[in-house]
Design an enzyme around this catalytic site. Structure first.
Site, short mmCIF file in Angstrom:
data_model
loop_
_atom_site.label_atom_id
_atom_site.label_comp_id
_atom_site.label_asym_id
_atom_site.label_seq_id
_atom_site.Cartn_x
_atom_site.Cartn_y
_atom_site.Cartn_z
N ASN A 10 1.08 -1.05 0.15
CA ASN A 10 0.09 -0.18 0.01
C ASN A 10 0.77 1.00 0.02
OD1 ASN A 10 -1.81 2.09 0.61
ND2 ASN A 10 -2.32 1.43 2.66
N LYS A 12 0.15 4.05 -0.16
CA LYS A 12 -0.45 5.49 0.34
C LYS A 12 -0.28 6.68 -0.63
CE LYS A 12 -0.04 3.11 4.84
NZ LYS A 12 0.13 3.48 6.09
N HIS A 97 -9.18 1.27 5.06
CA HIS A 97 -8.04 1.28 5.88
C HIS A 97 -8.12 2.67 7.00
CE1 HIS A 97 -3.95 2.80 6.56
NE2 HIS A 97 -3.42 1.74 6.16
N GLU A 99 -6.49 4.90 7.88
CA GLU A 99 -6.35 6.42 7.64
C GLU A 99 -7.50 6.89 6.98
OE1 GLU A 99 -2.76 5.76 5.67
OE2 GLU A 99 -1.68 5.15 7.30
N GLU A 169 -4.52 -4.70 10.82
CA GLU A 169 -3.62 -3.55 11.16
C GLU A 169 -3.90 -2.97 12.45
OE1 GLU A 169 -1.95 -2.57 6.65
OE2 GLU A 169 -3.56 -0.90 7.53
N GLY A 175 3.31 2.38 10.74
CA GLY A 175 4.11 3.64 10.36
C GLY A 175 5.01 3.90 11.48
N SER A 209 3.98 -2.03 10.34
CA SER A 209 5.42 -1.83 10.31
C SER A 209 6.08 -3.46 10.00
CB SER A 209 6.06 -1.55 11.66
OG SER A 209 5.57 -0.12 11.90
P1 13P Z 1 3.52 0.34 7.48
O1 13P Z 1 3.88 -0.69 6.92
O2 13P Z 1 4.28 1.88 6.97
O3 13P Z 1 3.44 0.40 8.97
O4 13P Z 1 1.85 0.71 7.23
C1 13P Z 1 0.92 -0.36 7.25
C2 13P Z 1 -0.33 -0.23 6.46
O5 13P Z 1 -0.89 1.02 6.95
C3 13P Z 1 -0.55 -0.61 5.27
O6 13P Z 1 -1.83 -0.63 4.77
#
Ligand code: 13P
Length: 250
Positions: A10, A12, A97, A99, A169, A175, A209
């Site tokens: 992903n 983003k 997601h 976010e 997640e 992140g 992560s």
């Molecule tokens: P990270 O791997 O950067 O922690 O992000 C995970 C994520 O949100 C994937 O959708």
């Protein structure tokens, strides 16, 4: 029943179309030799989908979108529909997601509407669930992921649940470099699998992560069928290494 293995990147809001092209120049030769035992998905921003669709057309790497609208067309300024994605070669779509739930008004209800549309349009929904740090500290993790899972798939026939994927997640792990311990992730993911009937063959991915260094410790767990990878999917060499290690350990 065993679920298939999926590693999805992903991206983003990262990479222009030119940067996407440069990524594939390096990435595609690295993964070309991998066997079909692993499904590889890259979900770039909308603006890179056309180019990515052309580059991936003759490869085994699948194309994902990061969201979509549940309606097929209409007065929804700024939105993108499932048929628009399909036309560009998109096969998977990330829905719900954290976010988008936090910043873009995504709710359990809109995720459910989108899951129905994705299935009707032949897209594989990758539905994200996960708890906040406050919910974890309050002992509410399991309730949270179970209710998100039940809401997302409300009204979906059991036969269709083999056509979806779920990503666990934990929001505090995204992140932050603070990944959820594999044993605990596996426990929560087994809870998700039991949340509704029909998820025994559904791939459940860990996200938060995940890196080339820790991927193997997740893949060896019974209820973990892959990963949804953010930051570590942006570097072609690093992501190819992560996928190779997942393929070996799956
Ligand atoms: P990270 O791997 O950067 O922690 O992000 C995970 C994520 O949100 C994937 O959708």
């Amino acid at each position: 029943m065993n679920a298939r293995t999926i590693i999805a990147g992903n991206w983003k809001m990262h990479k222009t179309a030119a940067e996407t092209a440069a990524f594939f120049d390096e990435f595609l030769p690295r993964v070309a030799a991998l066997g079909a035992e692993i499904e590889i998905v890259i979900a770039p921003p909308f603006t890179s989908l056309q180019l990515a669709g052309e580059r991936l057309a003759e490869t085994r790497v699948r194309l994902g979108a990061q969201t979509m609208h549940w309606e097929l067309r209409g007065a929804f300024t700024g939105e993108v529909s499932a048929p628009m994605l399909r036309e560009l070669g998109v096969s998977h779509v990330i829905l719900g997601h954290s976010e988008r739930r936090a910043y873009c008004d995504e709710t359990d209800r809109t995720v459910n509407l989108k899951v129905h549309t994705a299935l009707a349009q032949g897209l594989v929904p990758i539905v994200c669930v996960g708890e906040t740090l406050e919910e974890r500290r309050a002992g509410a993790t399991d309730d949270r992921v179970v209710s998100q899972t039940r809401a997302a798939f409300h009204g979906v026939p059991e036969a269709d649940l083999a056509k979806v994927a779920i990503a666990y997640e934990p929001i505090w792990a995204i992140g932050t470099g603070q990944n959820c311990e594999p044993q605990e992730a596996n426990r929560v993911m087994a809870t998700i699998r039991r949340a509704i009937d029909g998820l025994s063959a559904t791939p459940i991915l860990y996200g938060g992560s995940m890196t080339a260094v820790n991927v193997a410790s997740y893949m060896e767990r019974s209820d973990i069928n892959g990963g949804l990878v953010g930051g570590a999917s942006l570097d072609p060499d690093g992501f190819a290494t992560l996928i190779e290690r997942a393929a070996v350990s799956s």
